[in-house]
Design a protein around this motif. Structure first.
Motif, PDB file in Angstrom:
ATOM      1  N   TRP A  95     -30.590 -10.623 -13.753  1.00  0.00           N
ATOM      2  CA  TRP A  95     -30.982 -10.744 -12.346  1.00  0.00           C
ATOM      3  C   TRP A  95     -30.050  -9.943 -11.449  1.00  0.00           C
ATOM      4  O   TRP A  95     -30.477  -9.391 -10.429  1.00  0.00           O
ATOM      5  CB  TRP A  95     -30.995 -12.207 -11.919  1.00  0.00           C
ATOM      6  CG  TRP A  95     -32.232 -12.926 -12.351  1.00  0.00           C
ATOM      7  CD1 TRP A  95     -32.343 -13.906 -13.296  1.00  0.00           C
ATOM      8  CD2 TRP A  95     -33.562 -12.703 -11.866  1.00  0.00           C
ATOM      9  NE1 TRP A  95     -33.652 -14.304 -13.438  1.00  0.00           N
ATOM     10  CE2 TRP A  95     -34.418 -13.591 -12.573  1.00  0.00           C
ATOM     11  CE3 TRP A  95     -34.118 -11.852 -10.919  1.00  0.00           C
ATOM     12  CZ2 TRP A  95     -35.797 -13.641 -12.342  1.00  0.00           C
ATOM     13  CZ3 TRP A  95     -35.492 -11.889 -10.693  1.00  0.00           C
ATOM     14  CH2 TRP A  95     -36.303 -12.778 -11.401  1.00  0.00           C
ATOM     15  N   THR A  96     -28.766  -9.857 -11.818  1.00  0.00           N
ATOM     16  CA  THR A  96     -27.838  -9.039 -11.042  1.00  0.00           C
ATOM     17  C   THR A  96     -28.264  -7.577 -11.073  1.00  0.00           C
ATOM     18  O   THR A  96     -28.182  -6.871 -10.054  1.00  0.00           O
ATOM     19  CB  THR A  96     -26.404  -9.173 -11.590  1.00  0.00           C
ATOM     20  OG1 THR A  96     -26.022 -10.548 -11.594  1.00  0.00           O
ATOM     21  CG2 THR A  96     -25.418  -8.398 -10.743  1.00  0.00           C
ATOM     22  N   SER A  97     -28.727  -7.115 -12.218  1.00  0.00           N
ATOM     23  CA  SER A  97     -29.219  -5.740 -12.327  1.00  0.00           C
ATOM     24  C   SER A  97     -30.560  -5.573 -11.619  1.00  0.00           C
ATOM     25  O   SER A  97     -30.789  -4.585 -10.912  1.00  0.00           O
ATOM     26  CB  SER A  97     -29.365  -5.343 -13.801  1.00  0.00           C
ATOM     27  OG  SER A  97     -28.126  -5.391 -14.470  1.00  0.00           O
ATOM     28  N   PHE A  98     -31.443  -6.549 -11.795  1.00  0.00           N
ATOM     29  CA  PHE A  98     -32.784  -6.483 -11.208  1.00  0.00           C
ATOM     30  C   PHE A  98     -32.727  -6.424  -9.683  1.00  0.00           C
ATOM     31  O   PHE A  98     -33.531  -5.751  -9.038  1.00  0.00           O
ATOM     32  CB  PHE A  98     -33.601  -7.700 -11.652  1.00  0.00           C
ATOM     33  CG  PHE A  98     -35.033  -7.673 -11.191  1.00  0.00           C
ATOM     34  CD1 PHE A  98     -35.984  -6.986 -11.922  1.00  0.00           C
ATOM     35  CD2 PHE A  98     -35.427  -8.333 -10.034  1.00  0.00           C
ATOM     36  CE1 PHE A  98     -37.312  -6.961 -11.503  1.00  0.00           C
ATOM     37  CE2 PHE A  98     -36.742  -8.310  -9.614  1.00  0.00           C
ATOM     38  CZ  PHE A  98     -37.691  -7.615 -10.350  1.00  0.00           C
ATOM     39  N   SER A 112     -24.594   0.150 -13.430  1.00  0.00           N
ATOM     40  CA  SER A 112     -23.679  -0.783 -12.785  1.00  0.00           C
ATOM     41  C   SER A 112     -22.870  -1.532 -13.837  1.00  0.00           C
ATOM     42  O   SER A 112     -23.297  -1.651 -14.993  1.00  0.00           O
ATOM     43  CB  SER A 112     -24.453  -1.780 -11.921  1.00  0.00           C
ATOM     44  OG  SER A 112     -25.288  -2.584 -12.733  1.00  0.00           O
ATOM     45  N   PRO A 113     -21.699  -2.055 -13.482  1.00  0.00           N
ATOM     46  CA  PRO A 113     -20.892  -2.821 -14.439  1.00  0.00           C
ATOM     47  C   PRO A 113     -21.641  -3.999 -15.055  1.00  0.00           C
ATOM     48  O   PRO A 113     -21.517  -4.263 -16.253  1.00  0.00           O
ATOM     49  CB  PRO A 113     -19.712  -3.293 -13.591  1.00  0.00           C
ATOM     50  CG  PRO A 113     -19.581  -2.253 -12.518  1.00  0.00           C
ATOM     51  CD  PRO A 113     -20.987  -1.849 -12.196  1.00  0.00           C
ATOM     52  N   SER A 114     -22.436  -4.707 -14.238  1.00  0.00           N
ATOM     53  CA  SER A 114     -23.166  -5.872 -14.768  1.00  0.00           C
ATOM     54  C   SER A 114     -24.227  -5.448 -15.778  1.00  0.00           C
ATOM     55  O   SER A 114     -24.478  -6.153 -16.760  1.00  0.00           O
ATOM     56  CB  SER A 114     -23.813  -6.653 -13.624  1.00  0.00           C
ATOM     57  OG  SER A 114     -24.685  -5.834 -12.872  1.00  0.00           O
ATOM     58  N   SER A 115     -24.850  -4.300 -15.547  1.00  0.00           N
ATOM     59  CA  SER A 115     -25.870  -3.841 -16.495  1.00  0.00           C
ATOM     60  C   SER A 115     -25.244  -3.402 -17.810  1.00  0.00           C
ATOM     61  O   SER A 115     -25.776  -3.674 -18.889  1.00  0.00           O
ATOM     62  CB  SER A 115     -26.689  -2.698 -15.880  1.00  0.00           C
ATOM     63  OG  SER A 115     -25.871  -1.606 -15.544  1.00  0.00           O
TER      64      SER A 115
END
Length: 255
Positions: A95-98, A112-115
């Protein structure tokens, strides 16, 4: 009528705007933990940590479930805990990436770092799951072996090539339904399948499965993922930006 047709797009744009500070905060925290997460050596390290962690969870659960007389029952309980930990973790990162606004403007290159972290964690988990399925092939069967392989392959390719990392990580939102599926399985095995709570969990699973896994992932993200990959490999990689975001917005209007 046009107002109603544009409402989903307006809501989605507003959600992206509101979630932007949270996304930035999460990415900032991950960057502080793994400053070089975009580098292959760091990714391999995270994958190994994830792999070892889930292997240890499998072993711990196997030890705790050893008193059960049924081999099938022991294995069923053993796989639930690592699966649930994985589902909760990658759902959050998915969800952070989405909800990262940059995803919708540059789906090929967002990293991104989270992805990156989400892709690394799922690779480590799937490697551990692949070993578990192989060792318990009698209980799991070929379908779970194929699931592990076909889940591991695309995320591994994304990390190796550095392409579609954010877009593929966004697809991890599909694991939202796995959280409720595991919860449902746990209630069945503990003999609570006739309770009101079970009906609630089953209802939540159905709603999340339809809205997230089917509507968002299978209907929207998957077709465009294949289009992106096809364009990158065969058409020179010109597909993206407005040409990508517009059909996505059109699909959102359709819903």
């Amino acid at each position: 009528m046009s107002i109603f047709l544009s409402l989903p797009t307006t809501i989605f744009t507003k959600i992206l705007s509101l979630s932007s500070p949270l996304v930035s905060t999460v990415d900032g925290q991950i960057s502080s933990l793994f400053p070089t997460i975009a580098e292959g050596s760091t990714q391999i390290t995270i994958i190994l940590i994830s792999f070892i962690f889930f292997i240890l969870v499998y072993l711990l659960e196997a030890y705790l479930q050893s008193p059960f007389p049924s081999k099938t029952q022991r294995h069923s309980w053993t796989v639930l805990t690592p699966s649930q930990i994985h589902a909760i973790t990658v759902t959050f990162l998915g969800w952070t990436s989405f909800l990262n606004p940059d995803l919708w403007s540059s789906p090929q290159t967002l990293s991104s770092p989270s992805s990156y972290l989400g892709c690394c964690i799922i690779c480590g988990y799937m490697l551990a799951d692949l070993i578990s399925v192989t060792l318990h092939f009698e209980q799991e069967g070929a379908e779970f072996l194929m699931h592990a392989v076909f889940s591991l392959a695309p995320y591994g390719v994304c990390l190796v090539t550095g392409k579609f990392v954010g877009f593929s990580a966004a697809a991890l939102v599909a694991e939202s339904s796995t959280i409720f599926l595991n919860w449902r399985s746990c209630m069945i095995q503990s003999g609570r399948s006739n309770s009101k709570g079970f009906e609630v969990v089953q209802g939540l699973f159905f709603v999340v499965f339809i809205t997230v896994r089917c509507a968002i992932c299978w209907t929207t993200l998957t077709p465009f993922w294949f289009k992106l990959v096809y364009d990158e490999w065969f058409n020179g990689g010109d597909f993206g930006g407005e040409s990508f975001s517009q059909p996505v917005l059109n699909l959102l209007r359709a819903f």
